[in-house]
Design a protein around this motif. Structure first.
Motif, PDB file in Angstrom:
ATOM      1  N   LYS A 243       0.852  -1.177   0.000  1.00  0.00           N
ATOM      2  CA  LYS A 243       0.000   0.000   0.000  1.00  0.00           C
ATOM      3  C   LYS A 243       0.893   1.234   0.000  1.00  0.00           C
ATOM      4  O   LYS A 243       2.091   1.152   0.288  1.00  0.00           O
ATOM      5  CB  LYS A 243      -0.935   0.001   1.203  1.00  0.00           C
ATOM      6  N   ALA A 244       0.302   2.380  -0.336  1.00  0.00           N
ATOM      7  CA  ALA A 244       1.034   3.642  -0.318  1.00  0.00           C
ATOM      8  C   ALA A 244       0.609   4.416   0.918  1.00  0.00           C
ATOM      9  O   ALA A 244      -0.564   4.767   1.064  1.00  0.00           O
ATOM     10  CB  ALA A 244       0.731   4.451  -1.582  1.00  0.00           C
ATOM     11  N   LYS A 245       1.542   4.644   1.837  1.00  0.00           N
ATOM     12  CA  LYS A 245       1.207   5.345   3.079  1.00  0.00           C
ATOM     13  C   LYS A 245       0.870   6.787   2.755  1.00  0.00           C
ATOM     14  O   LYS A 245       1.727   7.576   2.349  1.00  0.00           O
ATOM     15  CB  LYS A 245       2.379   5.267   4.049  1.00  0.00           C
ATOM     16  N   LEU A 246      -0.385   7.153   2.958  1.00  0.00           N
ATOM     17  CA  LEU A 246      -0.891   8.437   2.474  1.00  0.00           C
ATOM     18  C   LEU A 246      -0.183   9.619   3.125  1.00  0.00           C
ATOM     19  O   LEU A 246       0.046  10.645   2.473  1.00  0.00           O
ATOM     20  CB  LEU A 246      -2.402   8.512   2.736  1.00  0.00           C
ATOM     21  N   ASP A 247       0.180   9.499   4.404  1.00  0.00           N
ATOM     22  CA  ASP A 247       0.850  10.599   5.089  1.00  0.00           C
ATOM     23  C   ASP A 247       2.214  10.911   4.481  1.00  0.00           C
ATOM     24  O   ASP A 247       2.755  12.001   4.693  1.00  0.00           O
ATOM     25  CB  ASP A 247       1.029  10.266   6.575  1.00  0.00           C
ATOM     26  N   MET A 248       2.779   9.961   3.754  1.00  0.00           N
ATOM     27  CA  MET A 248       4.108  10.142   3.189  1.00  0.00           C
ATOM     28  C   MET A 248       4.082  10.413   1.683  1.00  0.00           C
ATOM     29  O   MET A 248       5.117  10.662   1.073  1.00  0.00           O
ATOM     30  CB  MET A 248       4.969   8.901   3.472  1.00  0.00           C
ATOM     31  N   VAL A 249       2.886  10.338   1.088  1.00  0.00           N
ATOM     32  CA  VAL A 249       2.761  10.582  -0.352  1.00  0.00           C
ATOM     33  C   VAL A 249       2.891  12.073  -0.640  1.00  0.00           C
ATOM     34  O   VAL A 249       2.326  12.909   0.067  1.00  0.00           O
ATOM     35  CB  VAL A 249       1.401  10.056  -0.871  1.00  0.00           C
ATOM     36  N   HIS A 250       3.649  12.384  -1.679  1.00  0.00           N
ATOM     37  CA  HIS A 250       3.790  13.776  -2.111  1.00  0.00           C
ATOM     38  C   HIS A 250       3.761  13.800  -3.636  1.00  0.00           C
ATOM     39  O   HIS A 250       4.015  12.773  -4.294  1.00  0.00           O
ATOM     40  CB  HIS A 250       5.087  14.399  -1.580  1.00  0.00           C
ATOM     41  N   PRO A 251       3.449  14.943  -4.241  1.00  0.00           N
ATOM     42  CA  PRO A 251       3.292  14.991  -5.699  1.00  0.00           C
ATOM     43  C   PRO A 251       4.511  14.489  -6.467  1.00  0.00           C
ATOM     44  O   PRO A 251       4.356  13.836  -7.505  1.00  0.00           O
ATOM     45  CB  PRO A 251       3.046  16.489  -5.968  1.00  0.00           C
ATOM     46  N   SER A 252       5.718  14.784  -5.994  1.00  0.00           N
ATOM     47  CA  SER A 252       6.912  14.348  -6.722  1.00  0.00           C
ATOM     48  C   SER A 252       7.018  12.833  -6.774  1.00  0.00           C
ATOM     49  O   SER A 252       7.556  12.268  -7.737  1.00  0.00           O
ATOM     50  CB  SER A 252       8.174  14.942  -6.081  1.00  0.00           C
TER      51      SER A 252
ATOM     52  N   ILE B  56       4.497  10.781  -7.112  1.00  0.00           N
ATOM     53  CA  ILE B  56       3.618  10.368  -8.205  1.00  0.00           C
ATOM     54  C   ILE B  56       4.249  10.703  -9.556  1.00  0.00           C
ATOM     55  O   ILE B  56       4.223   9.902 -10.491  1.00  0.00           O
ATOM     56  CB  ILE B  56       2.241  11.050  -8.068  1.00  0.00           C
ATOM     57  N   VAL B  57       4.863  11.876  -9.648  1.00  0.00           N
ATOM     58  CA  VAL B  57       5.430  12.330 -10.923  1.00  0.00           C
ATOM     59  C   VAL B  57       6.641  11.489 -11.335  1.00  0.00           C
ATOM     60  O   VAL B  57       6.765  11.074 -12.495  1.00  0.00           O
ATOM     61  CB  VAL B  57       5.818  13.822 -10.844  1.00  0.00           C
ATOM     62  N   PHE B  58       7.537  11.198 -10.389  1.00  0.00           N
ATOM     63  CA  PHE B  58       8.815  10.568 -10.744  1.00  0.00           C
ATOM     64  C   PHE B  58       8.881   9.065 -10.495  1.00  0.00           C
ATOM     65  O   PHE B  58       9.877   8.436 -10.831  1.00  0.00           O
ATOM     66  CB  PHE B  58       9.956  11.256  -9.979  1.00  0.00           C
ATOM     67  N   SER B  59       7.857   8.480  -9.914  1.00  0.00           N
ATOM     68  CA  SER B  59       7.902   7.041  -9.660  1.00  0.00           C
ATOM     69  C   SER B  59       7.760   6.265 -10.969  1.00  0.00           C
ATOM     70  O   SER B  59       7.321   6.802 -11.992  1.00  0.00           O
ATOM     71  CB  SER B  59       6.787   6.641  -8.697  1.00  0.00           C
ATOM     72  N   GLU B  60       8.099   4.984 -10.916  1.00  0.00           N
ATOM     73  CA  GLU B  60       8.038   4.158 -12.110  1.00  0.00           C
ATOM     74  C   GLU B  60       6.604   3.810 -12.501  1.00  0.00           C
ATOM     75  O   GLU B  60       6.351   3.416 -13.632  1.00  0.00           O
ATOM     76  CB  GLU B  60       8.827   2.865 -11.879  1.00  0.00           C
ATOM     77  N   GLY B  61       5.689   3.918 -11.574  1.00  0.00           N
ATOM     78  CA  GLY B  61       4.315   3.528 -11.854  1.00  0.00           C
ATOM     79  C   GLY B  61       3.465   4.659 -12.385  1.00  0.00           C
ATOM     80  O   GLY B  61       3.968   5.640 -12.934  1.00  0.00           O
ATOM     81  N   PHE B  62       2.147   4.504 -12.233  1.00  0.00           N
ATOM     82  CA  PHE B  62       1.151   5.468 -12.711  1.00  0.00           C
ATOM     83  C   PHE B  62       1.281   5.713 -14.214  1.00  0.00           C
ATOM     84  O   PHE B  62       1.134   6.839 -14.686  1.00  0.00           O
ATOM     85  CB  PHE B  62       1.266   6.805 -11.958  1.00  0.00           C
ATOM     86  N   LYS B  63       1.563   4.655 -14.969  1.00  0.00           N
ATOM     87  CA  LYS B  63       1.734   4.805 -16.414  1.00  0.00           C
ATOM     88  C   LYS B  63       0.487   4.314 -17.141  1.00  0.00           C
ATOM     89  O   LYS B  63      -0.001   3.216 -16.887  1.00  0.00           O
ATOM     90  CB  LYS B  63       2.951   4.014 -16.887  1.00  0.00           C
ATOM     91  N   ALA B  64       0.004   5.144 -18.074  1.00  0.00           N
ATOM     92  CA  ALA B  64      -1.108   4.741 -18.934  1.00  0.00           C
ATOM     93  C   ALA B  64      -0.551   4.072 -20.180  1.00  0.00           C
ATOM     94  O   ALA B  64       0.404   4.566 -20.777  1.00  0.00           O
ATOM     95  CB  ALA B  64      -1.952   5.956 -19.310  1.00  0.00           C
ATOM     96  N   SER B  65      -1.112   2.929 -20.545  1.00  0.00           N
ATOM     97  CA  SER B  65      -0.626   2.180 -21.699  1.00  0.00           C
ATOM     98  C   SER B  65      -1.805   1.788 -22.582  1.00  0.00           C
ATOM     99  O   SER B  65      -2.747   1.148 -22.114  1.00  0.00           O
ATOM    100  CB  SER B  65       0.126   0.921 -21.233  1.00  0.00           C
ATOM    101  N   LYS B  66      -1.759   2.175 -23.852  1.00  0.00           N
ATOM    102  CA  LYS B  66      -2.842   1.837 -24.773  1.00  0.00           C
ATOM    103  C   LYS B  66      -2.915   0.338 -25.016  1.00  0.00           C
ATOM    104  O   LYS B  66      -4.005  -0.235 -25.108  1.00  0.00           O
ATOM    105  CB  LYS B  66      -2.645   2.578 -26.100  1.00  0.00           C
ATOM    106  N   SER B  67      -1.764  -0.308 -25.118  1.00  0.00           N
ATOM    107  CA  SER B  67      -1.754  -1.756 -25.363  1.00  0.00           C
ATOM    108  C   SER B  67      -2.334  -2.501 -24.166  1.00  0.00           C
ATOM    109  O   SER B  67      -3.107  -3.458 -24.322  1.00  0.00           O
ATOM    110  CB  SER B  67      -0.332  -2.242 -25.649  1.00  0.00           C
ATOM    111  N   ARG B  68      -1.968  -2.054 -22.948  1.00  0.00           N
ATOM    112  CA  ARG B  68      -2.510  -2.706 -21.765  1.00  0.00           C
ATOM    113  C   ARG B  68      -4.004  -2.437 -21.630  1.00  0.00           C
ATOM    114  O   ARG B  68      -4.776  -3.318 -21.240  1.00  0.00           O
ATOM    115  CB  ARG B  68      -1.794  -2.224 -20.499  1.00  0.00           C
ATOM    116  N   ALA B  69      -4.433  -1.205 -21.961  1.00  0.00           N
ATOM    117  CA  ALA B  69      -5.855  -0.876 -21.894  1.00  0.00           C
ATOM    118  C   ALA B  69      -6.663  -1.756 -22.846  1.00  0.00           C
ATOM    119  O   ALA B  69      -7.760  -2.227 -22.505  1.00  0.00           O
ATOM    120  CB  ALA B  69      -6.067   0.600 -22.226  1.00  0.00           C
TER     121      ALA B  69
END
Length: 468
Positions: A252-261, A263-276
């Motif tokens: 899980k992602a500990k919400l108290d420690m989550v910051h915008p950077s 989300i921006v720089f992590s390897e995840g949160f990627k949208a993929s047309k082939s996967r969709a």
């Protein structure tokens, strides 16, 4: 390290080893079933086994264990609970799976009597194997020794999670390092600041340092010994950000420690047309198959709802879908017609008196969710994804919970990661807890993860978990 990374997912090596060992044991039991029955004097020595039938037997029972959450749940359970869970996984879930399989591949069927003894033998041997495994994994010689750098609220929360969940994962947090005397960590958990960090780690057999500081700058009361941490990392000691440690160990992602950077720089949160495209194709295949199989149950549920409380049999609500777009969700009605007579949306409560007798049953078995197959076919929902919430609640939650809107960048689903890991959500605090798992899914979702969620949802249905 006691884990490996497969694509975006961290897999704990001890449990992978246990799963592989169990598969081998199940294969061996089925292959030598005739000999075992002869030794036991049961009287059924003639059993026709081959590589295919033994492999299918081991695979189905292993999936039964996975479906019942056996690999991680057993570290928190008593012997009686472990025994019950194993029996359900093998005798019920595995038994049904094998019967269905033998309809498709009749040549793999060893016969009902022989199958019964095979499952019983497998259950007893695997329970002994798991009890032995728990003793070995809990051995201090195999655990990972971890130090937390920081003593604020983040560190205190991490210690609390450790006591409840991480000890069983082969982690030992030996203490916290901080020069801040006003921290939130108890004094007995604090360690003196070492003069030489690397030598300290060697002497205490520390394999990882977790950075859980809330302040990084000295003028804010923080302090980060970057040169010492660099030396430790370059000499083989892992240095891990607190949020990444949470994600790896607790999924899980500990919400108290989550910051915008992050989300921006992590390897995840990627949208993929082939996967969709692949996910949409899989959604259609599964939903159409599920509709064909569940038609008798849909008809029976509709009749039961009508006989108890009359019409309407279905009810619909607006829910928030992908990118914030609203859609109508459909369910079998499980509450009285006047459940929200004042027109105001209400959270469901424990033992909610608005739920009918039929409604309680179909909620426990998730039969009330079957009409949502239509939403999946229509493309408004997926088989797996965060559960969609009502617009009235979303407006409130977006104001009170940071990053709540991030869950709307993934299509909502019939079943989800948060539903497996968190109890029924009926408050703002519950929504916050579920969001931590939804964030993890949004960051790391894949077809493999979807497949595992579908298998593990069997446990939720059979045990009625997370129902109000």
């Amino acid at each position: 390290m006691t884990y490996i990374r497969f694509r975006k997912h961290y897999l704990h090596i001890p449990y992978l080893a246990l799963a592989a060992l169990e598969f081998i044991v199940l294969y061996a039991i089925f292959s030598s079933l005739g000999l075992l029955l002869s030794i036991a004097g049961v009287g059924y020595p003639s059993v026709d086994t081959n590589i295919l039938s033994a492999s299918l037997f081991a695979l189905i029972l292993s999936c039964g264990t996975l479906a019942m959450g056996g690999y991680l749940a057993m570290v928190h359970e008593s012997f009686s609970a472990l025994f019950f869970r194993t029996l359900v996984a093998y005798c019920f879930v595995g038994g049904i799976g094998l019967k269905v399989l033998y309809l498709i591949v009749p040549t793999a069927n060893p016969g009902s009597t022989n199958l019964f003894w095979a499952v019983i033998c497998a259950s007893l041997v695997v329970i002994i194997l798991r009890l032995t495994f728990l003793r070995v994994v809990d051995s201090e010689t195999l655990v990972r020794r971890v130090v937390i750098f920081g003593a604020g609220d983040f560190a205190a929360n991490l210690l609390d999670e450790y006591e409840r969940n991480m000890r069983a994962l082969g982690v030992r947090i030996i203490g916290c390092i901080s020069d801040n005397p006003n921290g939130a960590v108890d004094a007995d958990k604090l360690l003196p600041t070492p003069y030489d960090f690397y030598q300290f780690c060697r002497q205490n057999k520390v394999s990882e340092i977790v950075i859980a500081q809330q302040e990084r700058r000295r003028n804010e009361g923080g302090w980060l010994p970057v040169p010492d941490l660099m030396e430790c990392k370059l000499r083989g000691i892992a240095i891990t950000n607190g949020i990444d440690f949470y994600e790896r160990e607790l999924k899980k992602a500990k919400l108290d420690m989550v910051h915008p950077s992050w989300i921006v720089f992590s390897e995840g949160f990627k949208a993929s047309k082939s996967r969709a495209f692949a996910k949409r194709s899989l959604d259609l295949l599964i939903s159409l198959t599920l509709l064909a199989v569940m038609i008798p149950f849909i008809i029976l549920t509709a009749i039961a709802v009508f006989l108890e409380t009359g019409r309407p049999i279905l009810y619909s609500q607006n829910r928030v879908g992908m990118l914030g777009k609203e859609f109508r969700i459909y369910k079998f009605r499980s509450m009285r017609q006047d459940a929200e007579k004042d027109g105001k949306a209400q959270w469901a409560s424990a033992n909610d008196n608005r739920v009918t007798r039929v409604g309680a049953f179909i909620r426990n078995t998730r039969l009330d969710e079957l009409p949502q197959i239509y939403n999946v076919i229509k493309g408004e929902m997926s088989i797996v994804g965060p559960r969609p919430e009502r617009p009235e609640f979303v407006s409130e939650l977006k104001e009170k919970i940071p990053f709540y809107d991030t869950r709307h960048y993934v299509k909502p689903g019939l079943m989800g990661w948060a539903q497996l890991k968190y109890p029924y959500g009926a408050s703002v605090e519950d929504a916050r807890g579920k969001l931590e798992y939804d964030l993890y899914y949004s960051k790391n979702h894949s077809l493999l993860m979807d497949f595992l969620i579908m298998i593990q949802t069997v446990e939720v249905i059979l045990l009625g978990k997370g129902v109000r």
